[in-house]
Design an enzyme around this catalytic site. Structure first.
Site, mmCIF file in Angstrom:
data_model
loop_
_atom_site.group_PDB
_atom_site.id
_atom_site.type_symbol
_atom_site.label_atom_id
_atom_site.label_comp_id
_atom_site.label_asym_id
_atom_site.label_seq_id
_atom_site.Cartn_x
_atom_site.Cartn_y
_atom_site.Cartn_z
ATOM 1 N N ASP A 62 12.535 -5.941 -24.491
ATOM 2 C CA ASP A 62 11.143 -5.303 -24.241
ATOM 3 C C ASP A 62 10.633 -5.158 -22.874
ATOM 4 O OD1 ASP A 62 10.829 -7.839 -23.106
ATOM 5 O OD2 ASP A 62 9.719 -8.581 -24.961
ATOM 6 N N GLY A 68 5.764 -6.267 -20.629
ATOM 7 C CA GLY A 68 4.373 -6.079 -20.825
ATOM 8 C C GLY A 68 3.824 -7.128 -21.599
ATOM 9 N N PHE A 69 4.224 -7.283 -22.692
ATOM 10 C CA PHE A 69 3.490 -8.061 -23.730
ATOM 11 C C PHE A 69 3.474 -9.611 -23.258
ATOM 12 C CE2 PHE A 69 3.327 -11.268 -27.387
ATOM 13 C CZ PHE A 69 2.435 -10.618 -27.892
ATOM 14 N N GLY A 128 1.152 -3.839 -30.379
ATOM 15 C CA GLY A 128 -0.371 -3.971 -30.345
ATOM 16 C C GLY A 128 -0.749 -4.654 -31.646
ATOM 17 N N ASP A 142 11.319 -7.620 -34.925
ATOM 18 C CA ASP A 142 11.577 -8.619 -34.239
ATOM 19 C C ASP A 142 10.737 -9.764 -34.605
ATOM 20 O OD1 ASP A 142 9.976 -9.480 -31.651
ATOM 21 O OD2 ASP A 142 9.931 -7.393 -32.291
#
Lengths: 391, 391
Positions: free
Chosen positions: B106, B109-110, B231, B281
């Site tokens: 990834d 950011g998350f 999101g 995931d």
């Protein structure tokens, strides 16, 4: 007897009665084979500790792959949780934890002394408060044997009282004599109910050689399948432990296995084998592994040290252990720094393999009549590379 | 293309450039194959989460044996510790963690949004305080790509800003439009330095279908190897998540893989596959496993419940997973009650196998044109046996 002893395959239990014979000696060092109902144990043997029905953090398959012929189960823990009767109803400890190979169980006495509150020792036995639920539990010699029968271990241990060192001479003697009376009661309780399985007596007597010799003679009179040296690794200096082993082992019957309980470091094991010890158990490989210490041919390596952060080398490229061979020190270091449990698991596996390889090397050296050379070479390699490869 | 895709063997990397093609469709459900430099990924695919370079508590060998073609690595965690440059110096993430098969990373950011304190989002990127050592770190779209290049993942994700739901419409729109500008910068940064590897764009827009559609169209204009729906799984109700997937997936290009990030339960996966999703995931298999919840064909089983204490049955005697087949529920229950980490490891493995088997069953059903029946049967079995076999 098979010249290349192997463990019984899964579900194919030998069910042979317990026996022991020496295959070679080299000075006082001995190699041999113990036949048990669940398979052959090659000696000198190291038994990984499966306190609560599991070797901490390590899958049984990895324990077996390491070369362990036998593991140790803790009666104290298992009788309190999940309970000996429950394990018996589920087919015994071998079936319950799905370890089809030999199992030795201790008597529970040592943990009663070290873990439980409000313990009270009487002639009858020991009463203590469970560290799990606070219930009062009584452990007598007869109950210790009944519990080990319910667990179905291949080798049971007598109930004994183990005192921490240093201790007053009168206290050491009192506990030693009580342990002998309990030994006799354990023998009687065991004989009626345990065909094919073995019962070991435990030599007590602290650091007093006179008491140790009295304990040995009395235990031999009672008669056991094997003899353990207990009451060590309880706070005494290393040289005290080695002295007691050196003086006690020669007094034990040649034809029976000799088990040094709760010991120890790789160096301790080699020193004790040199004195004629055949069996060991210790939490050190798994406990130290969980804390980041790897035992290797090059001595101990503290993988948490910063020097390993960028080191692409494995712990030991020549190792039989995949975890020692396949993962870089940098990766193992990272797992510990990041708090990933896999790090402790991998180092526990590394250490279990190392201990088993040390015992395999020991057995081969004794068979070849080169044990002293093996000890010298092994010890030299630990210290020679310590400066460059470890810490 | 190979009709029976297999993963690349250890150290035998295919090094083929990224590609994707469908092998079958059944309604909106699709099965396909992604070729990556480190091997083929069969879709629909579930990616176990290796946050810090390890699937929590599970050895890579077990992850691979479960049938996982690809795992996910968390850029945020790895860039902070042990550091992307360090991993690159050690040969990249595949070599560092010794996982020779495909890896998706990834963008970080998350986790910046969920884990770090004092984060500040600007047009340039996001600046945040590391949760490990308190250092201030800047993550721009260009740095997110550079880090993923250093890690050497097969599939990289654009940097995006993900807002928790529920949120104000203006906030959702602002983050969506910023994420699109970052998507463009990521695309430019990626093109110059990543031959053969893939970059996925991420659809944002919260629970507003108008924003979602604007995001999809703009991402398609930029052009990515695959498209993720981000999101979601951020606090919204399950029906909101399913509605967004149902309305967004059809707008995505048919010929590119579609990845629903951070989802979810077995039922969520089947529902999303029915809408045309190809990749997932989630930490659920390992996190729930560590907490005693096993996913099985008979629905979830909370192994800590007292009813399992004397149950000699395995979790699933027919399972392909040794841990589900070989150990009794009583033993697994005991491991959790006794606090033995092996319990969490075994249930994590059980769950990883279950998720992979669910995806394998899904792929086979789509290929046979029977996906709706497969969903009906699978779902019925979960609830039919729940009363007797679980909880």
């Amino acid at each position: 007897m098979c010249p290349h002893p192997v463990n019984a395959p899964d579900d194919a239990v030998t069910q042979k009665p317990f026996s022991f014979h020496l295959t070679a000696t080299d000075g006082a060092a001995r190699s041999g084979e113990m036949v048990t109902p669940h398979g052959v144990v090659r000696t000198p043997a190291f038994m990984p500790v499966g306190t609560q029905g599991a070797i901490k953090g390590v899958h049984h398959d990895d324990v077996h792959a390491s070369g362990a012929d036998i593991i140790l189960g803790n009666t104290y823990h298992l009788m309190l949780r999940p309970g000996a009767e429950r394990i018996a109803a589920l087919g015994g400890l071998h079936a319950f934890m799905r370890w089809p190979f030999p199992i030795l169980t201790d008597s529970g006495g040592f943990q009663v002394m070290s873990l439980s509150a409000l313990r009270k020792v009487t002639e009858a036995g020991v009463t203590f408060r469970s560290h799990i639920d606070g219930a009062m539990v009584e452990l007598t010699p007869e109950r210790a044997i009944a519990v080990q029968n319910l667990l179905g271990s291949d080798i049971a241990m007598q109930l004994d009282e183990c005192v921490s060192l240093p201790a007053e001479s009168t206290e050491i003697e009192r506990a030693m004599r009580l342990s002998l009376r309990w030994a006799e009661r354990c023998k009687r309780a065991f004989e009626s109910a345990s065909p094919g399985r073995a019962l070991f007596g435990i030599v007590q007597g602290g650091d007093d050689q006179g008491f140790r010799e009295q304990s040995v003679r009395a235990l031999i009179d009672i008669g056991f399948h094997g003899y353990a040296i207990g009451g060590l690794a309880v706070g005494e200096a290393p040289e005290v432990m080695r002295k007691v082993v050196a003086e006690t082992a020669p007094a034990l019957p040649t034809e029976r296995p000799r088990y040094l309980m709760g010991v120890g470091t790789p160096a301790d094991l080699l020193a004790a084998v040199a004195r004629g010890i055949d069996m060991f158990d210790c939490v050190m490989p798994t406990r130290n592994g969980r804390h980041g210490l790897a035992f290797t041919r090059f001595g101990p390596i503290n993988i948490k040290n910063a020097q390993h952060a960028d080191d692409p080398r494995p712990l030991d490229a020549e190792s039989r252990c995949p975890a020692a061979r396949d993962f870089s020190r940098a990766y193992l270091h990272h797992l510990f720094k990041a708090g990933e449990a896999l790090g402790g698991t991998l180092l526990s596996i590394v250490n279990l393999f190392y201990y088993q390889d040390l015992m395999a090397g020991t057995r081969a050296a004794i068979a070849a009549g080169g044990f002293a050379d093996y000890v010298a070479q092994t010890t030299e390699q630990w210290s020679a590379k310590r400066d460059t490869a470890s810490q």
